[in-house]
Design a protein around this motif. Structure first.
Motif: not given
Ligand SMILES: [Zn+2]
Length: 172
Positions: A49, A108, A110, A118, A121
């Protein structure tokens, strides 16, 4: 100003705009932002990531994301994990503030085609919200998946108690 020019030097992508139910502003993602974040797409089975910060302008009509920065050398990066280096992020936020660019949020990648946020997150964004001096009514979170379709992007606005998901369209 030199830093700003460097980040804006590319113009090969189409503009993406977004609307969200409950948000009066339009979201605009400028081509330089898309070009920058797409370089970090997790296309190989070992890529980790990546991420960074989003900068731009905001008024009553729109939130305009003009620049994406990062990743930075000292970030924490894993296949399913990313955390921006706090010192690097803070330094660049201050630099762009001097150029009149607002800190608007985070991005960011994935390792999935069509990303969603998520639990960690959401948790990280809520923590950031309580610690950030905000320029808009919240913070943006952009997640960049592997698909080149519009649904390869997942972008939400976080404010104190709610999240708003942007519906995106591409300007040809
Ligand atoms: Zn994430």
């Amino acid at each position: 100003m030199k830093l700003l020019k460097w980040f804006q030097r590319t113009k090969t992508h189409a503009l993406i705009t977004g609307t969200a139910e409950g948000v009066s502003q339009t979201l605009v993602l400028e081509p330089a932002v898309l070009e920058h974040v797409e370089k970090s797409r997790q296309l190989s089975s070992v890529s980790t990531e990546a991420g960074g910060q989003l900068f731009g302008h905001a008024n009553e009509q729109e939130i305009r994301v003009a620049i994406a920065t990062g990743p930075y050398r000292r970030d924490e990066r894993g296949r399913y994990h990313y955390r921006s280096n706090v010192t690097s992020a803070q330094k660049i936020i201050e630099n762009f503030a001097q150029d009149g660019l607002l800190y608007l949020g985070e991005w960011h990648t994935h390792a999935e085609d069509f990303p969603t946020a998520s639990a960690s997150d959401i948790d990280a964004m809520n923590k950031l919200l309580t610690h950030s001096k905000l320029n808009i009514n919240g913070l943006l979170m952009l997640i960049v998946g592997r698909s080149t379709l519009l649904s390869g992007y997942y972008i939400t606005l976080f404010n104190n108690s709610r999240t708003y998901k942007w519906e995106l369209s591409k300007e040809e």
